[in-house]
Write an enzyme that holds these catalytic residues in place. Sequence first.
Site, PDB file in Angstrom:
ATOM      1  N   GLU A   6       0.833  -1.247  -0.133  1.00 32.74           N
ATOM      2  CA  GLU A   6       0.140  -0.148   0.038  1.00 32.74           C
ATOM      3  C   GLU A   6       0.921   1.272  -0.032  1.00 32.74           C
ATOM      4  O   GLU A   6       0.214   2.368  -0.080  1.00 32.74           O
ATOM      5  CB  GLU A   6      -0.906  -0.012   1.226  1.00 32.74           C
ATOM      6  CG  GLU A   6      -1.966  -1.218   1.066  1.00 32.74           C
ATOM      7  CD  GLU A   6      -2.875  -0.912   2.316  1.00 32.74           C
ATOM      8  OE1 GLU A   6      -2.954   0.059   3.272  1.00 32.74           O
ATOM      9  OE2 GLU A   6      -3.944  -1.857   2.383  1.00 32.74           O
ATOM     10  N   GLU A   9       4.983   4.254   4.972  1.00 33.63           N
ATOM     11  CA  GLU A   9       4.197   4.747   5.930  1.00 33.63           C
ATOM     12  C   GLU A   9       4.119   6.327   6.116  1.00 33.63           C
ATOM     13  O   GLU A   9       5.083   6.974   5.543  1.00 33.63           O
ATOM     14  CB  GLU A   9       4.596   4.264   7.393  1.00 33.63           C
ATOM     15  CG  GLU A   9       4.249   2.959   7.305  1.00 33.63           C
ATOM     16  CD  GLU A   9       5.199   1.999   8.236  1.00 33.63           C
ATOM     17  OE1 GLU A   9       4.790   1.026   9.170  1.00 33.63           O
ATOM     18  OE2 GLU A   9       6.378   2.520   8.557  1.00 33.63           O
ATOM     19  N   CYS A  76      -0.070   3.034   7.132  1.00 32.53           N
ATOM     20  CA  CYS A  76       0.494   2.699   5.944  1.00 32.53           C
ATOM     21  C   CYS A  76      -0.130   3.712   4.664  1.00 32.53           C
ATOM     22  O   CYS A  76      -1.087   4.448   4.898  1.00 32.53           O
ATOM     23  CB  CYS A  76       0.400   1.274   5.628  1.00 32.53           C
ATOM     24  SG  CYS A  76      -1.332   0.708   5.420  1.00 32.53           S
ATOM     25  N   SER A 204       4.523  -6.754  12.500  1.00 28.58           N
ATOM     26  CA  SER A 204       4.557  -5.357  13.352  1.00 28.58           C
ATOM     27  C   SER A 204       5.418  -5.639  14.766  1.00 28.58           C
ATOM     28  O   SER A 204       4.870  -6.508  15.183  1.00 28.58           O
ATOM     29  CB  SER A 204       3.204  -4.719  13.323  1.00 28.58           C
ATOM     30  OG  SER A 204       2.968  -4.359  11.884  1.00 28.58           O
ATOM     31  N   HIS A 217       8.140  -2.373  11.013  1.00 23.94           N
ATOM     32  CA  HIS A 217       6.738  -2.902  10.257  1.00 23.94           C
ATOM     33  C   HIS A 217       7.496  -3.397   8.931  1.00 23.94           C
ATOM     34  O   HIS A 217       8.295  -2.919   8.556  1.00 23.94           O
ATOM     35  CB  HIS A 217       5.565  -1.940  10.033  1.00 23.94           C
ATOM     36  CG  HIS A 217       5.038  -1.408  11.060  1.00 23.94           C
ATOM     37  ND1 HIS A 217       4.099  -1.789  11.895  1.00 23.94           N
ATOM     38  CD2 HIS A 217       5.423  -0.082  11.792  1.00 23.94           C
ATOM     39  CE1 HIS A 217       3.954  -1.242  12.980  1.00 23.94           C
ATOM     40  NE2 HIS A 217       4.649  -0.127  12.855  1.00 23.94           N
ATOM     41  N   GLU A 221       7.042  -9.362   0.806  1.00 25.48           N
ATOM     42  CA  GLU A 221       6.976 -10.119  -0.669  1.00 25.48           C
ATOM     43  C   GLU A 221       8.323  -9.487  -1.547  1.00 25.48           C
ATOM     44  O   GLU A 221       8.572  -8.203  -1.485  1.00 25.48           O
ATOM     45  CB  GLU A 221       5.778  -9.555  -1.249  1.00 25.48           C
ATOM     46  CG  GLU A 221       4.347 -10.298  -0.836  1.00 25.48           C
ATOM     47  CD  GLU A 221       3.724  -9.439   0.550  1.00 25.48           C
ATOM     48  OE1 GLU A 221       2.707  -9.453   0.610  1.00 25.48           O
ATOM     49  OE2 GLU A 221       4.475  -8.803   1.361  1.00 25.48           O
TER      50      GLU A 221
END
Length: 303
Positions: A6, A9, A76, A204, A217, A221
């Site tokens: 996403e 942060e 995020c 986290s 955090h 992937e």
Amino acid sequence: MASAFEGVEKRLEIIFSASTSNKNLREKLTRNVLHQILKPVDCKIEDLLSEDQVDAYLLSASSLFVFDDFVILKTCGNTKIFECMKELIRVAAREVNSVLYTRALAEKLNDTNLGLEKVEDAVLGVNDEKQWHILSDFPHAADNNTKEVLTVELCMRRLDREKASIFEEKTSPTSEKMTEASGIGLIFPEAKLSTFAFSPCGYSMNSVEGKAISTIHVVPEEAWSFASFECCGYEFKDDESLQQVVARALACFKPKMFTLAIRSNLPVIGGEPQCNLDPDGYSCKREICSLEKGGSVVYYYTV
């Protein structure tokens, strides 16, 4: 393949004036109250570590720290971090001394994002992946803590595959195993930790040590691997002790690229650590930025 990442942060810090009543900020911003405040942000509370000087919340989208007179919220990329500001300020029922927003990404923002009148805007770094955006307002900065507080924000990309795989459920079935295998517990060995593992991957962590906090955090992937580390409130006696902490955090992930922002709440006047860091195995570029209204300084490193 579409990215599930996403985005890096966002961090929002609000410092309030000292309380004129018997209730401190932590007594007003209880877990139930925060549950409602965070709904518009689009995240929820997963865990709480409550210590003498701070309440540390693990969220579904990063972390929230509530002290007696200030709040730090990290969320995020897709969350609406500014949606909670008005309600946080209303519940606190105190004058706002300062507001600071940072993100390891340049983005177009305006004064209405902070809901304040005069906002200072700064962007460090030379390209999108290595830029650091600072948005701040210090309406009553003179009332803030006059003791130096360092905030370290480390954003790591392109993590080592072996290190990243630790944060996959098939490799480490619990957050405790992820913490141990990665070496995260060694960054601040005396701190109390709250950890959470996501399924099928992700991690986290919040930690508290007296008045100091840290948080990590991880998105493991391979196509978009990312990890963030922050610590705030620790007293580093010199550059060497600060560099040791940064080195421990980097060793947990061995990123190919990172940005590092070190912010002091006080201006440079001589005699204090100058944050001249040289992490082993990395060639860094450094910039220094002074936030004129707040009187603070940011040391920014890119690899």
